[in-house]
Design an enzyme around this catalytic site. Structure first.
Site, mmCIF file in Angstrom:
data_model
loop_
_atom_site.group_PDB
_atom_site.id
_atom_site.type_symbol
_atom_site.label_atom_id
_atom_site.label_comp_id
_atom_site.label_asym_id
_atom_site.label_seq_id
_atom_site.Cartn_x
_atom_site.Cartn_y
_atom_site.Cartn_z
ATOM 1 N N GLU A 103 -34.029 -17.681 1.110
ATOM 2 C CA GLU A 103 -33.925 -19.075 0.643
ATOM 3 C C GLU A 103 -34.407 -19.166 -0.800
ATOM 4 O O GLU A 103 -35.279 -18.417 -1.222
ATOM 5 C CB GLU A 103 -34.709 -20.022 1.583
ATOM 6 C CG GLU A 103 -36.152 -19.633 1.887
ATOM 7 C CD GLU A 103 -37.135 -19.998 0.795
ATOM 8 O OE1 GLU A 103 -36.796 -20.854 -0.037
ATOM 9 O OE2 GLU A 103 -38.239 -19.429 0.779
ATOM 10 N N PHE A 104 -33.816 -20.107 -1.518
ATOM 11 C CA PHE A 104 -34.201 -20.348 -2.907
ATOM 12 C C PHE A 104 -34.575 -21.827 -3.078
ATOM 13 O O PHE A 104 -34.115 -22.501 -3.986
ATOM 14 C CB PHE A 104 -33.066 -19.949 -3.859
ATOM 15 C CG PHE A 104 -32.705 -18.491 -3.776
ATOM 16 C CD1 PHE A 104 -33.478 -17.537 -4.411
ATOM 17 C CD2 PHE A 104 -31.610 -18.069 -3.032
ATOM 18 C CE1 PHE A 104 -33.169 -16.184 -4.325
ATOM 19 C CE2 PHE A 104 -31.276 -16.713 -2.951
ATOM 20 C CZ PHE A 104 -32.063 -15.771 -3.592
ATOM 21 N N LEU A 105 -35.384 -22.319 -2.141
ATOM 22 C CA LEU A 105 -35.783 -23.726 -2.170
ATOM 23 C C LEU A 105 -37.012 -23.894 -3.057
ATOM 24 O O LEU A 105 -37.889 -23.044 -3.075
ATOM 25 C CB LEU A 105 -36.116 -24.219 -0.756
ATOM 26 C CG LEU A 105 -35.062 -23.970 0.334
ATOM 27 C CD1 LEU A 105 -35.579 -24.465 1.674
ATOM 28 C CD2 LEU A 105 -33.755 -24.657 -0.020
ATOM 29 N N LYS A 118 -34.382 -11.780 -3.591
ATOM 30 C CA LYS A 118 -35.380 -12.835 -3.403
ATOM 31 C C LYS A 118 -36.676 -12.490 -4.141
ATOM 32 O O LYS A 118 -37.218 -13.294 -4.906
ATOM 33 C CB LYS A 118 -35.646 -13.025 -1.905
ATOM 34 C CG LYS A 118 -36.826 -13.916 -1.559
ATOM 35 C CD LYS A 118 -36.604 -15.351 -1.963
ATOM 36 C CE LYS A 118 -37.800 -16.216 -1.608
ATOM 37 N NZ LYS A 118 -37.702 -17.555 -2.169
ATOM 38 N N GLY A 131 -49.641 -20.860 -9.352
ATOM 39 C CA GLY A 131 -50.152 -20.733 -7.986
ATOM 40 C C GLY A 131 -48.999 -20.896 -7.017
ATOM 41 O O GLY A 131 -47.866 -20.544 -7.323
ATOM 42 N N CYS A 150 -45.216 -18.896 -3.195
ATOM 43 C CA CYS A 150 -44.144 -17.912 -3.440
ATOM 44 C C CYS A 150 -44.467 -16.879 -4.503
ATOM 45 O O CYS A 150 -44.405 -15.679 -4.239
ATOM 46 C CB CYS A 150 -42.859 -18.631 -3.806
ATOM 47 S SG CYS A 150 -42.233 -19.630 -2.455
ATOM 48 N N ARG A 201 -52.177 -23.848 -2.286
ATOM 49 C CA ARG A 201 -52.272 -22.391 -2.160
ATOM 50 C C ARG A 201 -52.310 -21.718 -3.535
ATOM 51 O O ARG A 201 -51.446 -21.956 -4.364
ATOM 52 C CB ARG A 201 -51.091 -21.855 -1.332
ATOM 53 C CG ARG A 201 -51.295 -22.073 0.154
ATOM 54 C CD ARG A 201 -50.088 -21.641 0.956
ATOM 55 N NE ARG A 201 -48.978 -22.586 0.837
ATOM 56 C CZ ARG A 201 -47.840 -22.476 1.515
ATOM 57 N NH1 ARG A 201 -47.652 -21.462 2.338
ATOM 58 N NH2 ARG A 201 -46.883 -23.381 1.361
#
Length: 301
Positions: A13-15, A69, A122, A125, A193
């Protein structure tokens, strides 16, 4: 039973956090890693409703899809760390990284995206994917020197604001109070995160300072997860409330509501008009005229 047929595919996914639904409904591209033609055709059929431009359906083998990815996120993280490295050199040679950014971004081969200097990236991902690619490289007995540097530069960058504060106020911050605007790792999410705010706040309170923190969305996250054991933090309900009795303002997350604040009000509420800006949001000349001491990333102070 044994007559069940299935295929394994990789569909990274590339969200983007904050725009995930739009990214899902109108994807830039769809990458499918499949080792069987039948599985690939099924996925093409599945995505046909979302992809008007079929050129954006990119088919490859499974290992290449997984690498796509990781490489995409590692490349973006590299752009950020590269610019942060440049910002640290700019400070030392007397250049202004904001002007350098405009100068290089105008080159169509470079572009403006992900070259904003700051106090470190941060999120879930970039840190995770850079680490994963480093570990995969080690497992294959390869040393990924650029990726190691991307991670090291980012860790160091999160300490730039505390370093600037120590340079001004000294190592002992007992009795000092700082207003912090922004806890989330980026605007439009409550996600903390790997946020630079965690490092910055823990470093400052570790030197004896107190912190009054405000974030439009991430206060609960901070209280419950990321800064829950830090008793030197108080959380407030508005950006101006954080400033009351504080020695300086620290901007960490570039939320829209921080972009054009009332600087007169800021000067009135702070003990002294001092701002440490971890995202280079404001106009230095304008603030200097208003009597502010203003510290940015990548600009000599």
């Amino acid at each position: 039973g044994s007559d069940l047929t299935f295929h394994v595919i990789s569909n990274p996914e590339f969200l983007k956090e904050g725009t995930a639904v739009a990214d899902c409904m109108k994807p830039d591209r769809v990458v499918i890693g499949a080792d069987s033609r039948e599985a690939a055709e099924k996925m093409e059929e599945l995505y046909s409703a979302y992809l008007r431009n079929t050129d954006n359906f990119i088919l490859m083998d499974i290992a290449s899809a997984e690498m796509t990815k990781y490489t995409a996120n590692a490349m973006l993280a590299t752009k950020i760390s590269f610019m942060n490295e440049i910002s640290n050199i700019c400070e030392r040679v007397g250049a202004d990284v904001n002007k350098v950014r405009l100068g290089i971004g105008s080159d169509s081969r470079i572009g403006y995206s992900f070259i904003y200097p700051g106090c470190g990236y941060g999120g879930s991902c970039f840190p995770k994917d850079v680490k994963a690619l480093i570990r995969t490289s080690y497992a294959c007995e390869y040393t990924p020197e650029m990726l190691e540097a991307v991670e090291a530069v980012n860790d160091r960058q999160k300490r730039r604001i505390p370093e600037k504060i120590v340079k001004k106020y000294g190592e002992n911050l007992q009795g000092k109070r700082f207003a912090v605007w922004g806890l989330a790792f980026k605007p439009d999410t409550d996600d903390m995160r790997e946020s630079a705010a965690i490092t910055i706040i823990n470093e400052l309170t570790g030197l004896g300072a107190e912190v009054a923190a405000y974030d439009p969305k991430a206060i609960r996250e901070a209280k419950v997860c990321y800064l829950k054991d830090n008793e030197k933090i108080s959380y407030v309900e508005s950006k101006y409330e954080a400033l009351k009795g504080a020695d300086a303002l620290i901007l960490i997350t570039e939320w829209k509501e921080f972009r054009q604040p009332d600087f007169g009000e800021i000067a009135k509420l702070l003990k002294e008009p001092v701002i440490f800006d971890g995202r280079n949001q404001y106009d230095r000349k304008r603030l200097a005229k208003s009597g502010f001491e203003y510290y940015q990333i990548g600009v000599q102070s």
